[in-house]
Design an enzyme around this catalytic site. Structure first.
Site, PDB file in Angstrom:
ATOM      1  CE  LYS A 157       2.257  -0.025  -2.182  1.00 48.47           C
ATOM      2  NZ  LYS A 157       1.870   0.938  -1.157  1.00 48.47           N
ATOM      3  NE  ARG A 213      -1.375  -2.104  -4.442  1.00 53.85           N
ATOM      4  CZ  ARG A 213      -1.466  -1.907  -3.130  1.00 53.85           C
ATOM      5  NH1 ARG A 213      -2.546  -1.345  -2.624  1.00 53.85           N
ATOM      6  NH2 ARG A 213      -0.501  -2.277  -2.323  1.00 53.85           N
ATOM      7  CG  LEU A 216      -2.730   2.309  -3.123  1.00 50.54           C
ATOM      8  CD1 LEU A 216      -2.074   2.496  -4.493  1.00 50.54           C
ATOM      9  CD2 LEU A 216      -1.692   1.884  -2.112  1.00 50.54           C
ATOM     10  CD  GLU A 246      -4.838   7.198  -0.244  1.00 47.03           C
ATOM     11  OE1 GLU A 246      -4.968   5.962  -0.159  1.00 47.03           O
ATOM     12  OE2 GLU A 246      -4.347   7.758  -1.245  1.00 47.03           O
TER      13      GLU A 246
HETATM   14  N1  PLP Z   1      -3.078   4.349   0.761  1.00 52.90           N
HETATM   15  C1  PLP Z   1      -1.792   4.716   0.603  1.00 52.90           C
HETATM   16  C2  PLP Z   1      -1.494   6.110   0.157  1.00 52.90           C
HETATM   17  C3  PLP Z   1      -0.753   3.806   0.857  1.00 52.90           C
HETATM   18  O1  PLP Z   1       0.534   4.186   0.691  1.00 52.90           O
HETATM   19  C4  PLP Z   1      -1.075   2.492   1.307  1.00 52.90           C
HETATM   20  C5  PLP Z   1      -0.026   1.513   1.581  1.00 52.90           C
HETATM   21  O2  PLP Z   1       1.148   1.758   1.456  1.00 52.90           O
HETATM   22  C6  PLP Z   1      -2.434   2.169   1.476  1.00 52.90           C
HETATM   23  C7  PLP Z   1      -3.406   3.114   1.184  1.00 52.90           C
HETATM   24  C8  PLP Z   1      -2.835   0.797   1.940  1.00 52.90           C
HETATM   25  O3  PLP Z   1      -2.657  -0.147   0.925  1.00 52.90           O
HETATM   26  P1  PLP Z   1      -2.378  -1.663   1.263  1.00 52.90           P
HETATM   27  O4  PLP Z   1      -3.543  -2.128   2.100  1.00 52.90           O
HETATM   28  O5  PLP Z   1      -2.369  -2.338  -0.056  1.00 52.90           O
HETATM   29  O6  PLP Z   1      -1.093  -1.740   2.005  1.00 52.90           O
END
Ligand code: PLP
Length: 284
Positions: free
Chosen positions: A148, A52, A204, A180
């Site tokens: 991100k 990612r 994300l 989300e």
């Molecule tokens: N959505 C957002 C906005 C986030 O900031 C995060 C993690 O920081 C996630 C989803 C979850 O992503 P991950 O499972 O890769 O930590």
């Protein structure tokens, strides 16, 4: 105890680590990041996070400062130097330092910073047994949430709004549908089916989301990737969130409405167990 952090090739005590005041991460939020969990001194799903990161950098026309193998080496070195057992490693990459200008500098060297956060017993968080409460707030973030970036002001404000309302987190709502959580992906469960928003620029692409959905499908659980409303979530049998540091965390209240009997649901509990089992086995 002072941590050892990594800054542009050097391992330093955190008090001595410095980046330029002209760093575009500081001036323009021109940077991306990743968070990888550590359990028992090993990295959880490192390959997913490295993938990612490469995508985020590419989407912003930023150079990849290090190879995946070099990044893995730095992560492992920080685990060792900080004697990290359970916790997280944050990796921040910015476009680098350049005289202030909206136009991207052509020759700036990316800034690379990594630091650890120790969270003893991270996988035994007692909140997983009681669940969290969420409120809904409008999603007013920019349109490329699949990248991100370090622009985390609105998610921070959302978290504060939740705290002020006596809740733990906020779910963001756009065009009537949940996108989300402030720092996690959102799910509901109805009639045994796991429902979570489809991938797109609006959310994300959670690394935990990908692994949890894979675990769910392998365990013959039904998964539907589509958007849902707050009303549908309030009427669901259960709800949960996923992220690299929370893993699978049950949600028991949404905008003041209690879900089911107010206790974490069975699907979330089972997924948390399967996910942690699988991830520990594959940790590097
Ligand atoms: N959505 C957002 C906005 C986030 O900031 C995060 C993690 O920081 C996630 C989803 C979850 O992503 P991950 O499972 O890769 O930590």
């Amino acid at each position: 105890m002072s941590r050892t952090v990594y800054v542009n090739g050097d391992y330093l005590p955190e008090e001595e680590a410095k980046v330029s005041i002209f760093d575009r991460g500081f001036l323009m939020a021109d940077g991306v990041y990743e968070v990888t969990s550590v359990l028992g001194g090993k990295l959880i799903d490192f390959a997913g996070h490295a993938r990612r990161l490469a995508r985020s950098l590419n989407e912003l026309d930023m150079k990849a400062p290090l190879t995946e193998d070099e990044l893995l080496e730095i992560h492992r070195e920080l685990v060792a130097r900080n004697e990290l057992v359970d916790g997280m490693i944050y990796l921040q990459v910015t476009r680098g330092a350049a005289d202030r200008d909206f136009a991207f500098p052509v020759d700036a060297e990316p800034t690379v910073v990594l630091f650890t956060q120790s969270k003893p017993g991270l996988a035994d968080n007692p909140v997983a047994k009681t669940g969290i409460k969420v409120i809904s707030i409008p999603d007013i973030r920019w349109g490329r949430r699949d990248i991100k970036t370090v622009q985390l002001l609105y998610p921070s404000m959302g978290k504060m709004m939740a705290k002020k309302a006596g809740a733990d987190d906020a779910w963001l709502v756009e065009d009537g549908k949940v996108t989300e959580g402030t720092s996690n992906n959102a799910y509901i469960v109805k009639g045994g089916k796991i429902i979570t928003r489809q991938l797109g620029n609006e959310i994300l692409h959670g690394i935990t989301r990908a692994a949890v959905l894979r675990c769910a499908r392998e365990a013959q659980m039904e998964v539907e990737e589509r958007a849902f409303t707050i009303e549908e979530a309030q009427a669901a049998d259960e709800a949960f969130i996923t992220s690299a540091s929370a893993f699978v965390m049950p949600v028991v209240e949404i905008d003041g409405a209690t879900l089911g009997d107010g206790k974490p649901g069975r699907v979330a509990a089972r997924l948390r167990e399967i996910y942690l089992d699988e991830m520990r086995k594959a940790a590097v």
